[in-house]
Motif scaffolding. Structure first.
Motif, PDB file in Angstrom:
ATOM      1  N   ASN B  31      40.763  48.604  37.013  1.00  0.00           N
ATOM      2  CA  ASN B  31      39.630  49.394  36.521  1.00  0.00           C
ATOM      3  C   ASN B  31      38.529  48.527  35.900  1.00  0.00           C
ATOM      4  OD1 ASN B  31      40.799  51.749  37.341  1.00  0.00           O
ATOM      5  ND2 ASN B  31      41.119  52.601  35.296  1.00  0.00           N
ATOM      6  N   TYR B  32      38.835  47.260  35.656  1.00  0.00           N
ATOM      7  CA  TYR B  32      37.887  46.365  34.995  1.00  0.00           C
ATOM      8  C   TYR B  32      37.899  45.005  35.694  1.00  0.00           C
ATOM      9  CZ  TYR B  32      38.053  49.589  31.027  1.00  0.00           C
ATOM     10  OH  TYR B  32      37.995  50.697  30.214  1.00  0.00           O
ATOM     11  N   GLY B  33      36.729  44.417  35.802  1.00  0.00           N
ATOM     12  CA  GLY B  33      36.662  43.051  36.277  1.00  0.00           C
ATOM     13  C   GLY B  33      37.009  42.075  35.164  1.00  0.00           C
ATOM     14  N   ILE B  34      37.083  40.810  35.551  1.00  0.00           N
ATOM     15  CA  ILE B  34      37.383  39.735  34.600  1.00  0.00           C
ATOM     16  C   ILE B  34      36.311  38.657  34.735  1.00  0.00           C
ATOM     17  CG2 ILE B  34      38.961  37.838  34.054  1.00  0.00           C
ATOM     18  CD1 ILE B  34      40.207  40.350  33.150  1.00  0.00           C
ATOM     19  N   GLY B  35      35.735  38.270  33.621  1.00  0.00           N
ATOM     20  CA  GLY B  35      34.787  37.170  33.597  1.00  0.00           C
ATOM     21  C   GLY B  35      35.436  35.921  33.025  1.00  0.00           C
ATOM     22  N   GLY B  52      35.291  41.128  40.206  1.00  0.00           N
ATOM     23  CA  GLY B  52      35.253  42.568  40.010  1.00  0.00           C
ATOM     24  C   GLY B  52      35.998  43.294  41.121  1.00  0.00           C
ATOM     25  N   TRP B  53      35.956  44.603  41.082  1.00  0.00           N
ATOM     26  CA  TRP B  53      36.695  45.423  42.047  1.00  0.00           C
ATOM     27  C   TRP B  53      35.758  46.424  42.723  1.00  0.00           C
ATOM     28  CZ3 TRP B  53      41.517  43.808  42.833  1.00  0.00           C
ATOM     29  CH2 TRP B  53      42.128  43.087  41.800  1.00  0.00           C
ATOM     30  N   MET B  54      35.891  46.524  44.031  1.00  0.00           N
ATOM     31  CA  MET B  54      35.222  47.569  44.782  1.00  0.00           C
ATOM     32  C   MET B  54      36.284  48.568  45.207  1.00  0.00           C
ATOM     33  SD  MET B  54      32.527  45.520  47.181  1.00  0.00           S
ATOM     34  CE  MET B  54      33.825  44.563  47.973  1.00  0.00           C
ATOM     35  N   ASN B  55      35.986  49.852  45.044  1.00  0.00           N
ATOM     36  CA  ASN B  55      36.912  50.894  45.465  1.00  0.00           C
ATOM     37  C   ASN B  55      38.260  50.818  44.752  1.00  0.00           C
ATOM     38  OD1 ASN B  55      34.948  51.611  47.450  1.00  0.00           O
ATOM     39  ND2 ASN B  55      35.759  49.977  48.749  1.00  0.00           N
ATOM     40  N   GLY B  56      38.328  50.056  43.671  1.00  0.00           N
ATOM     41  CA  GLY B  56      39.557  50.000  42.902  1.00  0.00           C
ATOM     42  C   GLY B  56      40.620  49.071  43.443  1.00  0.00           C
ATOM     43  N   TYR B  57      40.349  48.419  44.604  1.00  0.00           N
ATOM     44  CA  TYR B  57      41.394  47.534  45.128  1.00  0.00           C
ATOM     45  C   TYR B  57      40.849  46.327  45.867  1.00  0.00           C
ATOM     46  CZ  TYR B  57      40.489  50.662  49.089  1.00  0.00           C
ATOM     47  OH  TYR B  57      39.888  51.413  50.057  1.00  0.00           O
ATOM     48  N   ASP B  58      39.597  46.348  46.285  1.00  0.00           N
ATOM     49  CA  ASP B  58      39.017  45.183  46.967  1.00  0.00           C
ATOM     50  C   ASP B  58      38.319  44.311  45.922  1.00  0.00           C
ATOM     51  OD1 ASP B  58      38.103  47.121  49.848  1.00  0.00           O
ATOM     52  OD2 ASP B  58      39.827  45.800  49.544  1.00  0.00           O
ATOM     53  N   ALA B  59      38.818  43.085  45.771  1.00  0.00           N
ATOM     54  CA  ALA B  59      38.224  42.188  44.788  1.00  0.00           C
ATOM     55  C   ALA B  59      37.003  41.472  45.368  1.00  0.00           C
ATOM     56  CB  ALA B  59      39.252  41.168  44.324  1.00  0.00           C
ATOM     57  N   TYR B  60      36.029  41.225  44.518  1.00  0.00           N
ATOM     58  CA  TYR B  60      34.892  40.397  44.919  1.00  0.00           C
ATOM     59  C   TYR B  60      34.609  39.420  43.786  1.00  0.00           C
ATOM     60  CZ  TYR B  60      31.911  43.115  41.777  1.00  0.00           C
ATOM     61  OH  TYR B  60      31.368  43.713  40.661  1.00  0.00           O
ATOM     62  N   THR B  61      33.951  38.328  44.132  1.00  0.00           N
ATOM     63  CA  THR B  61      33.672  37.313  43.127  1.00  0.00           C
ATOM     64  C   THR B  61      32.194  36.924  43.150  1.00  0.00           C
ATOM     65  OG1 THR B  61      34.294  35.575  44.693  1.00  0.00           O
ATOM     66  CG2 THR B  61      35.994  36.295  43.125  1.00  0.00           C
ATOM     67  N   ASN B  62      31.743  36.409  42.026  1.00  0.00           N
ATOM     68  CA  ASN B  62      30.431  35.792  41.940  1.00  0.00           C
ATOM     69  C   ASN B  62      30.554  34.587  41.019  1.00  0.00           C
ATOM     70  OD1 ASN B  62      27.589  35.326  40.772  1.00  0.00           O
ATOM     71  ND2 ASN B  62      27.227  36.717  42.472  1.00  0.00           N
ATOM     72  N   TYR B  63      30.188  33.440  41.524  1.00  0.00           N
ATOM     73  CA  TYR B  63      30.336  32.203  40.772  1.00  0.00           C
ATOM     74  C   TYR B  63      28.971  31.645  40.381  1.00  0.00           C
ATOM     75  CZ  TYR B  63      34.951  32.319  43.053  1.00  0.00           C
ATOM     76  OH  TYR B  63      36.193  32.691  43.517  1.00  0.00           O
TER      77      TYR B  63
END
Lengths: 106, 118
Positions: B31-35, B52-63
């Motif tokens: 339910n929450y991303g991690i920084g 972070g999470w899309m749709n509650g299960y697909d993770a995405y990243t930004n660096y």
């Protein structure tokens, strides 16, 4: 990248003083701003998010205001335990940049 | 209560890699991303990236661009643990590394000191 500039870099104040720390963004960030308190050797602690919303458990002497490019953190009546470094951070666009910090001595 | 517990201090040689873990408890992990944020000795806070999470299960990243190509942020949802791996370490990577929950970064992990020294 959005630059976050805090002022002052440091300040000294007395118990029961009212202090204000300013954070300026290099471009409009709406209200996507948070404030953190960090004491030596400790992890930062979230005080305020969305520019003015107090985190649960944070004393009401802390308040935040502002929107767009200028924001303030105010401590209405300083307590000895408020001695710390304070940081702002924008959450409007990546990278989520921090201000350089304001060291508050009491 | 909501808690993030990080792995212990590490000492690495220049050129090595380090993988820091951040175990979450007290909330639904997806339910929450991690920084991830780091702090060099005597310096301010530096944002490294976000998972972070899309749709509650697909993770995405930004660096942060500074770390692009050298950092990887992953998660293990079965153990509610986030990981940050930093490669090709140099002495200027000596720092305390923190994880924090959500867009409002609350709460933070206790920090993991990574020392890079020959």
């Amino acid at each position: 990248d959005i630059q976050m500039t805090q002022s002052p870099s440091s300040l000294a104040a007395s118990v029961r003083d009212r202090v204000t720390i300013t954070c300026r963004a290099s471009q409009d960030i709406g209200n996507d701003l948070a404030w953190f308190q960090q004491k030596p050797g400790r992890a930062p602690k979230s005080l305020i998010y969305a520019a003015s919303t107090l985190q649960s458990g944070v004393p009401p002497r802390f308040s935040g205001s502002g929107s767009g490019t200028e924001f303030t953190l105010t401590i209405s009546s300083l307590q000895p335990e408020d001695s710390a470094t304070y940081y702002c951070q924008q959450f409007n666009s990546y990278p989520y940049t921090f201000g350089q910090g304001t060291k508050l001595e009491i | 209560q909501v808690q993030l517990v990080q792995s212990g201090a590490e000492v690495k040689r220049p050129g090595a890699s380090v993988k820091v873990s951040c175990k979450a408890s007290g909330y639904i992990f997806t339910n929450y991303g991690i920084g991830w944020v780091r702090q060099a000795p005597g310096q301010g806070l530096e944002w490294m990236g976000w998972m972070g999470w899309m749709n509650g299960y697909d993770a995405y990243t930004n660096y942060a661009q500074k770390f692009q190509g050298r950092v990887t942020m992953t998660t293990d949802t079965s153990t509610s643990t986030a990981y940050m791996e930093l490669r090709s370490l140099g002495s200027d990577d000596t720092a305390v590394y923190y994880c924090a929950r959500g867009a409002d970064s609350d709460p933070w992990g206790q920090g993991t000191l990574v020392t890079v020294s020959s």
